[in-house]
Design a protein around this motif. Sequence first.
Motif, PDB file in Angstrom:
ATOM      1  N   SER A   1      -9.728  -1.425  -4.528  1.00  9.33           N
ATOM      2  CA  SER A   1      -9.318  -2.111  -3.293  1.00  9.33           C
ATOM      3  C   SER A   1      -7.935  -1.653  -2.819  1.00  9.33           C
ATOM      4  O   SER A   1      -7.659  -1.648  -1.621  1.00  9.33           O
ATOM      5  N   ALA A   2      -7.061  -1.230  -3.710  1.00  6.98           N
ATOM      6  CA  ALA A   2      -5.765  -0.677  -3.306  1.00  6.98           C
ATOM      7  C   ALA A   2      -5.970   0.660  -2.602  1.00  6.98           C
ATOM      8  O   ALA A   2      -5.335   0.938  -1.574  1.00  6.98           O
ATOM      9  N   HIS A   3      -6.870   1.473  -3.122  1.00  7.56           N
ATOM     10  CA  HIS A   3      -7.206   2.749  -2.471  1.00  7.56           C
ATOM     11  C   HIS A   3      -7.799   2.501  -1.089  1.00  7.56           C
ATOM     12  O   HIS A   3      -7.452   3.199  -0.123  1.00  7.56           O
ATOM     13  N   GLN A   4      -8.695   1.528  -0.989  1.00 10.24           N
ATOM     14  CA  GLN A   4      -9.345   1.223   0.290  1.00 10.24           C
ATOM     15  C   GLN A   4      -8.321   0.783   1.332  1.00 10.24           C
ATOM     16  O   GLN A   4      -8.364   1.238   2.480  1.00 10.24           O
ATOM     17  N   PHE A   5      -7.421  -0.110   0.950  1.00 11.58           N
ATOM     18  CA  PHE A   5      -6.427  -0.611   1.889  1.00 11.58           C
ATOM     19  C   PHE A   5      -5.512   0.527   2.356  1.00 11.58           C
ATOM     20  O   PHE A   5      -5.250   0.669   3.555  1.00 11.58           O
ATOM     21  N   LEU A   6      -5.074   1.346   1.438  1.00  9.95           N
ATOM     22  CA  LEU A   6      -4.201   2.465   1.790  1.00  9.95           C
ATOM     23  C   LEU A   6      -4.927   3.448   2.709  1.00  9.95           C
ATOM     24  O   LEU A   6      -4.329   3.963   3.659  1.00  9.95           O
ATOM     25  N   GLU A   7      -6.196   3.682   2.471  1.00  3.42           N
ATOM     26  CA  GLU A   7      -6.982   4.582   3.324  1.00  3.42           C
ATOM     27  C   GLU A   7      -7.040   4.046   4.754  1.00  3.42           C
ATOM     28  O   GLU A   7      -6.936   4.816   5.716  1.00  3.42           O
TER      29      GLU A   7
ATOM     30  N   PHE B   1       1.424  -3.997  -1.844  1.00  4.63           N
ATOM     31  CA  PHE B   1       2.442  -2.987  -1.572  1.00  4.63           C
ATOM     32  C   PHE B   1       2.755  -2.202  -2.852  1.00  4.63           C
ATOM     33  O   PHE B   1       2.801  -0.963  -2.850  1.00  4.63           O
ATOM     34  N   ASP B   2       2.939  -2.907  -3.972  1.00  7.25           N
ATOM     35  CA  ASP B   2       3.212  -2.246  -5.249  1.00  7.25           C
ATOM     36  C   ASP B   2       2.048  -1.352  -5.676  1.00  7.25           C
ATOM     37  O   ASP B   2       2.258  -0.214  -6.108  1.00  7.25           O
ATOM     38  N   TRP B   3       0.829  -1.866  -5.581  1.00  4.85           N
ATOM     39  CA  TRP B   3      -0.326  -1.061  -5.967  1.00  4.85           C
ATOM     40  C   TRP B   3      -0.435   0.193  -5.110  1.00  4.85           C
ATOM     41  O   TRP B   3      -0.658   1.294  -5.630  1.00  4.85           O
ATOM     42  N   MET B   4      -0.282   0.045  -3.795  1.00  7.00           N
ATOM     43  CA  MET B   4      -0.395   1.217  -2.917  1.00  7.00           C
ATOM     44  C   MET B   4       0.691   2.238  -3.216  1.00  7.00           C
ATOM     45  O   MET B   4       0.447   3.449  -3.152  1.00  7.00           O
ATOM     46  N   SER B   5       1.884   1.775  -3.574  1.00  4.29           N
ATOM     47  CA  SER B   5       2.977   2.703  -3.854  1.00  4.29           C
ATOM     48  C   SER B   5       2.702   3.547  -5.096  1.00  4.29           C
ATOM     49  O   SER B   5       3.287   4.608  -5.267  1.00  4.29           O
ATOM     50  N   ARG B   6       1.829   3.084  -5.962  1.00  4.30           N
ATOM     51  CA  ARG B   6       1.453   3.857  -7.145  1.00  4.30           C
ATOM     52  C   ARG B   6       0.501   4.996  -6.774  1.00  4.30           C
ATOM     53  O   ARG B   6       0.366   5.962  -7.511  1.00  4.30           O
TER      54      ARG B   6
ATOM     55  N   MET C   1       9.761   4.265   2.375  1.00  2.19           N
ATOM     56  CA  MET C   1       8.369   4.290   1.902  1.00  2.19           C
ATOM     57  C   MET C   1       7.436   4.799   3.001  1.00  2.19           C
ATOM     58  O   MET C   1       6.281   4.404   3.084  1.00  2.19           O
ATOM     59  N   GLY C   2       7.937   5.662   3.871  1.00  2.00           N
ATOM     60  CA  GLY C   2       7.121   6.232   4.941  1.00  2.00           C
ATOM     61  C   GLY C   2       6.948   5.319   6.137  1.00  2.00           C
ATOM     62  O   GLY C   2       6.083   5.554   6.972  1.00  2.00           O
ATOM     63  N   GLY C   3       7.763   4.294   6.244  1.00  3.37           N
ATOM     64  CA  GLY C   3       7.666   3.361   7.362  1.00  3.37           C
ATOM     65  C   GLY C   3       8.338   3.894   8.611  1.00  3.37           C
ATOM     66  O   GLY C   3       9.520   4.205   8.598  1.00  3.37           O
ATOM     67  N   ASN C   4       7.571   4.015   9.667  1.00  2.00           N
ATOM     68  CA  ASN C   4       8.065   4.471  10.959  1.00  2.00           C
ATOM     69  C   ASN C   4       8.117   3.245  11.877  1.00  2.00           C
ATOM     70  O   ASN C   4       7.247   3.043  12.717  1.00  2.00           O
ATOM     71  N   ILE C   5       9.127   2.425  11.692  1.00  2.00           N
ATOM     72  CA  ILE C   5       9.238   1.171  12.434  1.00  2.00           C
ATOM     73  C   ILE C   5       9.768   1.485  13.827  1.00  2.00           C
ATOM     74  O   ILE C   5      10.915   1.893  13.992  1.00  2.00           O
ATOM     75  N   VAL C   6       8.908   1.298  14.820  1.00  2.00           N
ATOM     76  CA  VAL C   6       9.284   1.614  16.201  1.00  2.00           C
ATOM     77  C   VAL C   6       9.525   0.365  17.034  1.00  2.00           C
ATOM     78  O   VAL C   6      10.077   0.453  18.132  1.00  2.00           O
ATOM     79  N   ALA C   7       9.103  -0.788  16.524  1.00  2.00           N
ATOM     80  CA  ALA C   7       9.310  -2.059  17.227  1.00  2.00           C
ATOM     81  C   ALA C   7       9.387  -3.167  16.186  1.00  2.00           C
ATOM     82  O   ALA C   7       8.783  -3.064  15.120  1.00  2.00           O
ATOM     83  N   SER C   8      10.132  -4.218  16.517  1.00  2.00           N
ATOM     84  CA  SER C   8      10.221  -5.363  15.612  1.00  2.00           C
ATOM     85  C   SER C   8      10.414  -6.630  16.430  1.00  2.00           C
ATOM     86  O   SER C   8      10.923  -6.594  17.557  1.00  2.00           O
ATOM     87  N   PHE C   9      10.019  -7.753  15.822  1.00  2.00           N
ATOM     88  CA  PHE C   9      10.092  -9.032  16.527  1.00  2.00           C
ATOM     89  C   PHE C   9      10.045 -10.169  15.522  1.00  2.00           C
ATOM     90  O   PHE C   9       9.260 -10.137  14.583  1.00  2.00           O
ATOM     91  N   SER C  10      10.887 -11.170  15.743  1.00  2.00           N
ATOM     92  CA  SER C  10      10.882 -12.380  14.934  1.00  2.00           C
ATOM     93  C   SER C  10      10.615 -13.561  15.859  1.00  2.00           C
ATOM     94  O   SER C  10      11.280 -13.698  16.891  1.00  2.00           O
ATOM     95  N   LEU C  11       9.644 -14.375  15.495  1.00  2.00           N
ATOM     96  CA  LEU C  11       9.315 -15.558  16.289  1.00  2.00           C
ATOM     97  C   LEU C  11       9.733 -16.810  15.526  1.00  2.00           C
ATOM     98  O   LEU C  11       9.090 -17.182  14.544  1.00  2.00           O
ATOM     99  N   PRO C  12      10.811 -17.459  15.955  1.00  2.00           N
ATOM    100  CA  PRO C  12      11.232 -18.692  15.285  1.00  2.00           C
ATOM    101  C   PRO C  12      10.353 -19.872  15.697  1.00  2.00           C
ATOM    102  O   PRO C  12       9.695 -19.837  16.739  1.00  2.00           O
ATOM    103  N   SER C  13      10.360 -20.900  14.890  1.00  2.00           N
ATOM    104  CA  SER C  13       9.705 -22.176  15.213  1.00  2.00           C
ATOM    105  C   SER C  13       8.283 -21.975  15.743  1.00  2.00           C
ATOM    106  O   SER C  13       7.931 -22.445  16.822  1.00  2.00           O
ATOM    107  N   PHE C  14       7.472 -21.307  14.951  1.00  2.00           N
ATOM    108  CA  PHE C  14       6.118 -20.937  15.380  1.00  2.00           C
ATOM    109  C   PHE C  14       5.349 -22.103  15.994  1.00  2.00           C
ATOM    110  O   PHE C  14       4.733 -21.944  17.046  1.00  2.00           O
TER     111      PHE C  14
END
Length: 178
Positions: free
Chosen positions: A59-65, A92-97, A134-147
């Motif tokens: 399942s770690a392989h599947q998610f990473l794929e 995240f830990d499993w995929m990093s392996r 870890m290969g993260g290409n973060i191009v946008a971010s957002f935090s929503l307070p008080s959901f």
Amino acid sequence: MKKLIAFAGSDSKNSINKKLAAYTATQIANTTTQVLDLNDYSLPMYGMDYEIEHGIPESAHQFLEIIKGADGIVLSLAEHNGAYATVFKNIFDWMSRIDGKVWGNVPMFLMATSPGARGGATVLEIAMGKFPFMGGNIVASFSLPSFNDAFSENGITDAALRQKLEAEVKKFESAIQG
């Protein structure tokens, strides 16, 4: 048409982060979205002894794929005691392996929300600092307070927060279409 994956760093069946990620993905033009649920990728708790004895679970392989096959990732992180939820940290830990560059440089829209006034800001800060290594290409971010006050079935109810999200959506669209 570009393929997105959207998911929450949570295993809650009623995850507010999953609601935010799925909603946000619908706002991104010219895409199809697969909404993932971490409950569908059951994994034992990561441990070196387990890995040596049993190897890396399928399942770690599947998610990473799935991550590597996407044109974009919309991820909203749950914050538990100021850090990642255990279920997210575990996958995240499993995929990093398998691949230390877990996110494969796929454009990422990174978010967090919570019922509190900080909107998961601490876990978002952690991820913004860690994911690029870890290969993260973060191009946008957002935090929503008080959901619970700021979100309804129609989306974000606060005009200023809605505008912030729309601006980040545009950045993300640019990155995945480019």
